[in-house]
Design a protein around this motif. Structure first.
Motif, PDB file in Angstrom:
ATOM      1  N   GLU A   1       0.826  -1.207   0.000  1.00  0.00           N
ATOM      2  CA  GLU A   1       0.000   0.000   0.000  1.00  0.00           C
ATOM      3  C   GLU A   1       0.861   1.258   0.000  1.00  0.00           C
ATOM      4  O   GLU A   1       0.556   2.246  -0.704  1.00  0.00           O
ATOM      5  CB  GLU A   1      -0.924  -0.007   1.228  1.00  0.00           C
ATOM      6  CG  GLU A   1      -2.054  -1.016   1.173  1.00  0.00           C
ATOM      7  CD  GLU A   1      -1.614  -2.405   1.571  1.00  0.00           C
ATOM      8  OE1 GLU A   1      -0.410  -2.575   1.923  1.00  0.00           O
ATOM      9  OE2 GLU A   1      -2.436  -3.347   1.517  1.00  0.00           O
TER      10      GLU A   1
ATOM     11  N   ARG B   1       2.352   1.613  -3.447  1.00  0.00           N
ATOM     12  CA  ARG B   1       1.311   2.018  -4.397  1.00  0.00           C
ATOM     13  C   ARG B   1       0.978   3.501  -4.250  1.00  0.00           C
ATOM     14  O   ARG B   1       0.823   4.219  -5.250  1.00  0.00           O
ATOM     15  CB  ARG B   1       0.060   1.165  -4.157  1.00  0.00           C
ATOM     16  CG  ARG B   1      -1.086   1.494  -5.116  1.00  0.00           C
ATOM     17  CD  ARG B   1      -2.290   0.607  -4.853  1.00  0.00           C
ATOM     18  NE  ARG B   1      -2.777   0.763  -3.485  1.00  0.00           N
ATOM     19  CZ  ARG B   1      -3.793   0.069  -2.974  1.00  0.00           C
ATOM     20  NH1 ARG B   1      -4.377  -0.859  -3.720  1.00  0.00           N
ATOM     21  NH2 ARG B   1      -4.186   0.279  -1.731  1.00  0.00           N
TER      22      ARG B   1
ATOM     23  N   GLU C   1       1.237 -11.698  -2.824  1.00  0.00           N
ATOM     24  CA  GLU C   1       0.067 -10.830  -2.676  1.00  0.00           C
ATOM     25  C   GLU C   1       0.413  -9.382  -3.035  1.00  0.00           C
ATOM     26  O   GLU C   1      -0.390  -8.671  -3.668  1.00  0.00           O
ATOM     27  CB  GLU C   1      -0.441 -10.910  -1.241  1.00  0.00           C
ATOM     28  CG  GLU C   1      -0.906 -12.307  -0.825  1.00  0.00           C
ATOM     29  CD  GLU C   1      -1.179 -12.390   0.664  1.00  0.00           C
ATOM     30  OE1 GLU C   1      -0.880 -11.387   1.375  1.00  0.00           O
ATOM     31  OE2 GLU C   1      -1.675 -13.427   1.133  1.00  0.00           O
TER      32      GLU C   1
ATOM     33  N   GLN D   1       0.636  -8.948  -6.778  1.00  0.00           N
ATOM     34  CA  GLN D   1      -0.700  -8.944  -7.380  1.00  0.00           C
ATOM     35  C   GLN D   1      -1.410  -7.616  -7.146  1.00  0.00           C
ATOM     36  O   GLN D   1      -2.113  -7.101  -8.038  1.00  0.00           O
ATOM     37  CB  GLN D   1      -1.522 -10.095  -6.795  1.00  0.00           C
ATOM     38  CG  GLN D   1      -2.863 -10.330  -7.488  1.00  0.00           C
ATOM     39  CD  GLN D   1      -2.702 -10.672  -8.950  1.00  0.00           C
ATOM     40  OE1 GLN D   1      -1.851 -11.473  -9.321  1.00  0.00           O
ATOM     41  NE2 GLN D   1      -3.502 -10.038  -9.801  1.00  0.00           N
ATOM     42  N   LEU D   2      -1.214  -7.023  -5.952  1.00  0.00           N
ATOM     43  CA  LEU D   2      -1.860  -5.736  -5.658  1.00  0.00           C
ATOM     44  C   LEU D   2      -1.332  -4.651  -6.595  1.00  0.00           C
ATOM     45  O   LEU D   2      -2.115  -3.857  -7.144  1.00  0.00           O
ATOM     46  CB  LEU D   2      -1.623  -5.372  -4.195  1.00  0.00           C
ATOM     47  CG  LEU D   2      -2.366  -4.150  -3.651  1.00  0.00           C
ATOM     48  CD1 LEU D   2      -2.720  -4.364  -2.178  1.00  0.00           C
ATOM     49  CD2 LEU D   2      -1.531  -2.880  -3.788  1.00  0.00           C
TER      50      LEU D   2
ATOM     51  N   ARG E   1       0.133  -5.071  -9.542  1.00  0.00           N
ATOM     52  CA  ARG E   1      -0.282  -5.350 -10.922  1.00  0.00           C
ATOM     53  C   ARG E   1      -1.737  -4.996 -11.143  1.00  0.00           C
ATOM     54  O   ARG E   1      -2.115  -4.518 -12.227  1.00  0.00           O
ATOM     55  CB  ARG E   1      -0.043  -6.839 -11.232  1.00  0.00           C
ATOM     56  CG  ARG E   1       1.425  -7.158 -11.554  1.00  0.00           C
ATOM     57  CD  ARG E   1       1.606  -8.640 -11.865  1.00  0.00           C
ATOM     58  NE  ARG E   1       2.926  -8.929 -12.404  1.00  0.00           N
ATOM     59  CZ  ARG E   1       3.357 -10.136 -12.717  1.00  0.00           C
ATOM     60  NH1 ARG E   1       2.580 -11.204 -12.516  1.00  0.00           N
ATOM     61  NH2 ARG E   1       4.578 -10.301 -13.214  1.00  0.00           N
ATOM     62  N   ASP E   2      -2.570  -5.236 -10.143  1.00  0.00           N
ATOM     63  CA  ASP E   2      -3.977  -4.831 -10.278  1.00  0.00           C
ATOM     64  C   ASP E   2      -4.108  -3.324 -10.407  1.00  0.00           C
ATOM     65  O   ASP E   2      -5.008  -2.813 -11.085  1.00  0.00           O
ATOM     66  CB  ASP E   2      -4.770  -5.325  -9.059  1.00  0.00           C
ATOM     67  CG  ASP E   2      -4.898  -6.847  -9.039  1.00  0.00           C
ATOM     68  OD1 ASP E   2      -4.720  -7.467 -10.121  1.00  0.00           O
ATOM     69  OD2 ASP E   2      -5.189  -7.413  -7.962  1.00  0.00           O
ATOM     70  N   ALA E   3      -3.163  -2.597  -9.760  1.00  0.00           N
ATOM     71  CA  ALA E   3      -3.260  -1.136  -9.773  1.00  0.00           C
ATOM     72  C   ALA E   3      -2.631  -0.524 -11.026  1.00  0.00           C
ATOM     73  O   ALA E   3      -3.132   0.501 -11.532  1.00  0.00           O
ATOM     74  CB  ALA E   3      -2.591  -0.577  -8.522  1.00  0.00           C
TER      75      ALA E   3
ATOM     76  N   GLY F   1      -1.060  -2.544 -13.895  1.00  0.00           N
ATOM     77  CA  GLY F   1      -0.981  -3.312 -15.130  1.00  0.00           C
ATOM     78  C   GLY F   1      -0.515  -4.736 -14.867  1.00  0.00           C
ATOM     79  O   GLY F   1       0.448  -4.953 -14.117  1.00  0.00           O
ATOM     80  N   ALA F   2      -1.191  -5.679 -15.513  1.00  0.00           N
ATOM     81  CA  ALA F   2      -0.876  -7.084 -15.259  1.00  0.00           C
ATOM     82  C   ALA F   2       0.401  -7.543 -15.948  1.00  0.00           C
ATOM     83  O   ALA F   2       0.931  -8.604 -15.616  1.00  0.00           O
ATOM     84  CB  ALA F   2      -2.046  -7.965 -15.705  1.00  0.00           C
ATOM     85  N   ASP F   3       0.905  -6.761 -16.919  1.00  0.00           N
ATOM     86  CA  ASP F   3       2.086  -7.189 -17.679  1.00  0.00           C
ATOM     87  C   ASP F   3       3.392  -6.664 -17.110  1.00  0.00           C
ATOM     88  O   ASP F   3       4.451  -6.851 -17.716  1.00  0.00           O
ATOM     89  CB  ASP F   3       1.956  -6.734 -19.132  1.00  0.00           C
ATOM     90  CG  ASP F   3       0.787  -7.398 -19.831  1.00  0.00           C
ATOM     91  OD1 ASP F   3       0.432  -8.522 -19.434  1.00  0.00           O
ATOM     92  OD2 ASP F   3       0.226  -6.793 -20.775  1.00  0.00           O
TER      93      ASP F   3
END
Length: 637
Positions: free
Chosen positions: A537, A540, A567, A570-571, A573-575, A577-579
């Protein structure tokens, strides 16, 4: 059993009855034959005396009547008077008479079913005759009376006596059979019960007992069987109790051993993580320090610090390899490869070490090819060569390969070191086992090298073995499958991407403040922007404040409050971009952690990590990401 008892009991009786029947039958027949012999002889004697005068006086009718009477009275087949050549007078069946031969007949003989008896007839002398009689009709001594008797009475007697003997034998046998059946039943029933009880005992039914109803020896046998069964049951009960106690004790020991192994694994994992964290920060800081201090005493001290950190890193990496093998995440990928290529790679790695120690390290060139996992084989060979160099003070180390059988290769590592005593050769592949290192000197490792080799050999379906004599050196070897050499293929250079790491933005997450500070120092020296924080967090929020998307994500696996780097990746990448390429850092060597990281399919780097290796890895990760993006753009219409 009862039938066998009957057979044993009746066989002597039947034999005795048969012998007695034969004896009495033969005796009766003999008596009958003797009686018939006496009858025939008496008849011949009596008739010869009775007819002498009438025959002399030629008074034949009385002679004929006397012969007929005697024949009828005594059941004579025929009676006749002869002079040896002719029959003078015949009474009865002439066919029963014997054939005349002109000579005097025998006194007694047998002809078929007839018995013949001969008696000479003594005729009176002429001087003794009645003067009133005329001259005698028969003169001379050669006159004979022949009496023929049939043997039919003997045969009839034999038949009657045989039937009587057979009947008596049958009645006796039936009576004996009934008696033996009754007695055998009383004898066989307890024996059958004892036999069944013994069979049940043999089948494991130790509670079975035989009835104690008989007396004598059979009763003693039944009581003995019951005592034996009771003893067996008691022994089984005691043995079962002891087995249960021993099983419970072994189960407790097994659980304690498993708990100890688990505690050891947890301790090693925790200790490894706790050691790798500050060591990772130390490695990064020392590398930054050496780039700033290049001369003087400070540079020498920095070099010693780096060497110590490198030694500790090697020891921790051995623990990591062992943990990976325990976790089952290491898999063999067989391929056909050149043994010589593996030799060259290991030689390039250890030749400088051997030269520094003044030891000859030679690799015998080989044209053999093997079907196995080249990476695991190289690691096994590297550990064996490292172990040989470590325990060889003078002389040399020889590495070679040769054919074994029709489809095998034997890879050997020979050294001229001190050798291994026979009593320790079975233990050298155990974890943490070392010879001649009671002080646990770091230069001699942790005692994990051969344990790792043994597990790698098992993983590729082989087995490492040793032959050693104290003072004569050692020879370690393992076998591989042989394959045909692959055709030479030109090497295609890997595509390069000119994407410098400078000016890239890296999102870095680690809950260790020392590592955060060290990473900031290193990345600043590389001119790489770093958005760092203790949790996802925080990073991010910093990225959003910067208004930029990170070029890659680098995150420690174990974070605070039970969170993981998976985890956190993944957080982010969700925020953003997944690539976005991402990688994990970890100092944890627990098998469960290794399996979890492998299941995430994220690349991983293990602490401690040298800055040069980290920079190369990050550059490679960015290059791969750029290559995928370029390929995606070219393939899109």
């Amino acid at each position: 059993m009862r039938l066998r008892i009957l057979a044993v009991a009746l066989m002597p009786l039947l034999l005795a009855v048969g012998l007695f029947a034969v004896y009495f039958t033969q005796r009766s027949v003999n008596e009958m034959e003797e009686s018939l012999q006496r009858q025939g002889q008496d008849s011949a004697n009596h008739l010869a005396d009775a007819i002498a005068f009438d025959l002399f006086s030629n008074n034949l009718p009385p002679v004929k009547r006397l012969l007929d009477y005697e024949r009828s009275l005594r059941h004579i087949e025929a009676a006749a008077v002869t002079d040896g050549s002719n029959w003078l007078l015949i009474s009865g069946n002439a066919r029963a008479l014997p054939a005349l031969t002109g000579r005097a007949p025998l006194p007694r003989w047998r002809q078929g079913a007839l018995l013949h008896f001969t008696q000479s007839i003594h005729l009176p002398a002429p001087t003794e005759s009645d003067p009133y009689l005329g001259p005698p009709a028969f003169v001379g001594p050669d006159h004979y009376l022949i009496v023929s008797l049939s043997r039919a009475p003997i045969d009839a007697t034999r038949k009657q006596v045989g039937l009587a003997a057979a009947g008596t034998a049958l009645i006796t046998t039936l009576f004996a059979l009934l008696l033996a059946w009754r007695l055998s039943g009383r004898l066989s029933r307890p024996l059958v019960a004892i036999t069944n009880t013994v069979a049940d005992l043999a089948n494991g039914n130790l509670a079975e007992r035989t009835p104690e109803t008989s007396l004598g020896e059979i009763g003693l046998l039944a009581r003995g069987v019951n005592r034996m069964a009771f003893a067996l049951e008691e022994n089984q009960r005691n043995l079962t109790l002891r087995i249960e106690e021993a099983t419970a004790e072994l189960r407790g020991q097994k659980q304690a051993a498993e708990a100890a192994v688990l505690a050891k694994s947890r301790f090693l994992a925790s200790a490894s993580h706790d050691l790798r964290q500050p060591l990772h920060a130390l490695t990064l800081l020392v590398a930054a320090l050496r780039e700033q201090v290049t001369k003087g005493e400070a540079a020498r001290l920095a070099q010693h610090i780096e060497a110590s950190a490198s030694a500790m890193e090697s020891l921790l990496n051995a623990l990591l390899d062992l943990s990976k093998l325990d976790a089952g995440v290491v898999e063999a990928h067989p391929a056909c490869f050149s043994i010589n290529r593996v030799f060259n790679q290991v030689a390039g790695q250890f030749q400088p070490v051997a030269e520094a120690r003044g030891i000859r390290l030679r690799f015998a060139a080989s044209s053999l090819w093997s079907k196995s996992d080249p990476v695991l084989v190289e690691r096994m060979l590297a550990n064996l060569v490292s172990n040989a160099l470590r325990y060889t003070e003078r002389g040399g180390v020889l590495v070679g390969a040769r054919r074994v059988g029709k489809s095998g290769i034997r890879v050997e590592v020979r050294d001229s070191g001190k050798g291994i005593p026979h009593e320790f050769q079975a233990h050298i592949f155990e974890e943490y086992f070392q010879l001649e290192n009671p002080e646990r000197h770091r230069d001699k490792g942790l005692g994990l090298g051969l344990a790792i080799v043994a597990r790698l050999a098992n993983l590729i379906g082989s087995r490492v073995q040793v032959r050693s004599e104290p003072g004569k050196g050692s020879c370690f070897w393992f076998q591989l499958a042989r394959c045909e050499a692959a055709p030479d293929q030109p090497e295609t250079p890997a595509p390069t991407f000119s994407l410098p790491l400078e000016n890239a933005l890296v999102a870095f997450i680690d809950d260790d403040e020392a590592i955060l500070a060290a990473m900031v120092e290193v990345f600043d020296h590389w001119n790489v922007a770093l958005a760092a924080g203790e949790d996802a967090e925080q990073v991010r929020a910093e990225l959003r404040a910067l208004g930029r998307v990170p070029d890659l994500i680098l995150c420690d696996y174990r974070l605070r409050d039970g969170h993981t780097g998976i985890e956190a990746v993944q957080l982010l990448r969700d925020a953003f971009g997944a690539d976005i390429p991402a990688a994990l850092l970890t100092g944890d060597t627990a098998p469960v952690t290794i399996r979890a990281i492998q299941a995430s399919h994220l690349p991983v780097l293990h602490k401690p990590l040298k800055p040069a290796k980290l920079r190369a890895f990050l550059s490679h990760l960015l290059a791969d990401s750029a290559a995928r993006q370029s390929s995606a753009k070219q393939s899109s219409p």
